[in-house]
Write an enzyme that holds these catalytic residues in place. Structure first.
Site, PDB file in Angstrom:
ATOM      1  N   ARG A 140       0.881  -1.186   0.000  1.00 24.82           N
ATOM      2  CA  ARG A 140       0.000   0.000   0.000  1.00 24.82           C
ATOM      3  C   ARG A 140       0.911   1.227   0.000  1.00 24.82           C
ATOM      4  NH1 ARG A 140      -2.363   4.356   0.153  1.00 24.82           N
ATOM      5  NH2 ARG A 140      -4.529   4.654   0.861  1.00 24.82           N
ATOM      6  N   GLU A 164     -11.222   5.759  -5.338  1.00 25.89           N
ATOM      7  CA  GLU A 164     -11.654   4.383  -5.127  1.00 25.89           C
ATOM      8  C   GLU A 164     -12.307   3.800  -6.370  1.00 25.89           C
ATOM      9  OE1 GLU A 164     -11.360   2.344  -2.233  1.00 25.89           O
ATOM     10  OE2 GLU A 164      -9.872   3.911  -1.844  1.00 25.89           O
ATOM     11  N   ARG A 193      -1.537  -5.621   4.203  1.00 28.20           N
ATOM     12  CA  ARG A 193      -0.641  -5.023   3.214  1.00 28.20           C
ATOM     13  C   ARG A 193       0.502  -4.321   3.936  1.00 28.20           C
ATOM     14  NH1 ARG A 193      -4.965  -1.322   0.121  1.00 28.20           N
ATOM     15  NH2 ARG A 193      -5.147  -0.667   2.305  1.00 28.20           N
TER      16      ARG A 193
END
Length: 277
Positions: free
Chosen positions: A126, A134, A174
């Protein structure tokens, strides 16, 4: 009584012969090691072996996935590897290639290409400090410029080698990291977060907790670059400008940041769950 194979003890002469033979075999070794200087080579060899193993574990051992990234890496170490896929505008998968070409990657060791070979062998990253629009996951409506942000990130890092300075592990397992890539023609090191902000394909991360920038100065730099992109109407910020003189029918729009979008969607989904029987 004469000795036989079934007897509980061997004749004393046999034991003495064995001891004598062992003594004769080990005598050259004992004589060699009785000299102090003769210990140097074995000690150096043992030390070199231990040192090499420690170096291998620290710098050359490949990390297959995020579960194997030790907390000792956070805020201390970086991961070097090849980007094998880009999931959205601020996330991708990294195949760890420790040591790079010096360790044989690209000419002695190869990065798998097939999905089935990469399964469980990559680290989800990330990108730190930024939030891209998004996408339309789980039936949700995608934000404007989500596809453009992902396309830009793919063109920028996909199938390239990057270095990720790791900060922490997030709630989705992540690894949050500041990522750098070198691109032609001059192969200068570029901060990927900064490049996304410059193009107007991300905002500075707005969450009050869990935000990672790699230091307060980096957060300030990101906000300055974001504001410059906004003033220029780059990427998502072009919606605020409208169509201008040449496209008067295209009206200016208020921008909903990715963080505001996630909060709105989360609230709506929670309210819907309460209404469902």
């Amino acid at each position: 009584m004469p000795w036989s194979p079934g007897s509980s003890s061997a004749p004393s002469g046999g034991k003495d012969d064995i001891k004598s033979k062992l003594s004769s075999w080990t005598k050259p070794i004992r004589d060699h090691l009785s000299e102090g200087s003769n210990w140097i080579a074995p000690v150096i060899a043992a030390g070199a072996t231990v040192g090499f193993w420690s170096f291998y574990k620290t710098y050359l051992r490949r990390i297959p996935n995020s579960a194997h990234v030790s907390p000792r890496y956070f805020h201390r170490r970086s991961l070097f590897g090849k980007v094998t896929s880009v999931g959205d505008g601020d996330g991708f998968h990294l195949y760890h290639t420790p040591g790079g070409r010096l360790a044989g990657w690209g000419w002695l060791r190869t990065v798998p290409k097939l999905k089935k070979e990469l399964k469980g062998q990559t680290i989800p990253i990330r990108i730190a400090g930024v939030d891209a629009p998004e996408g339309g996951h789980f039936g949700r409506t995608a934000q404007p410029f989500a596809a453009e942000a992902q396309k830009f990130l793919e063109s920028h890092i996909l199938n390239r080698r990057v270095r990720a300075y790791v900060w922490r592990r997030d709630q989705y397992d992540r690894i949050v990291a500041t990522v750098y890539v070198r691109r032609p023609p001059f192969f200068q090191r570029k901060d990927v977060s900064m490049e996304l902000l410059k193009q107007g394909f991300a905002t500075t991360y707005e969450a009050k907790t869990g935000a990672e920038f790699g230091g307060p100065s980096k957060e300030i730099e990101y906000k300055v670059v974001e504001e410059v992109a906004r003033q220029k109407g780059k990427g998502m910020w072009s919606l605020e400008k409208g169509g201008g003189f040449f496209h008067p029918s295209k009206k200016a729009q208020a921008i909903e940041s990715p963080m505001a979008y996630k909060r709105r969607v989360k609230l709506a989904e929670e309210q819907q769950r309460k209404l469902d029987p």
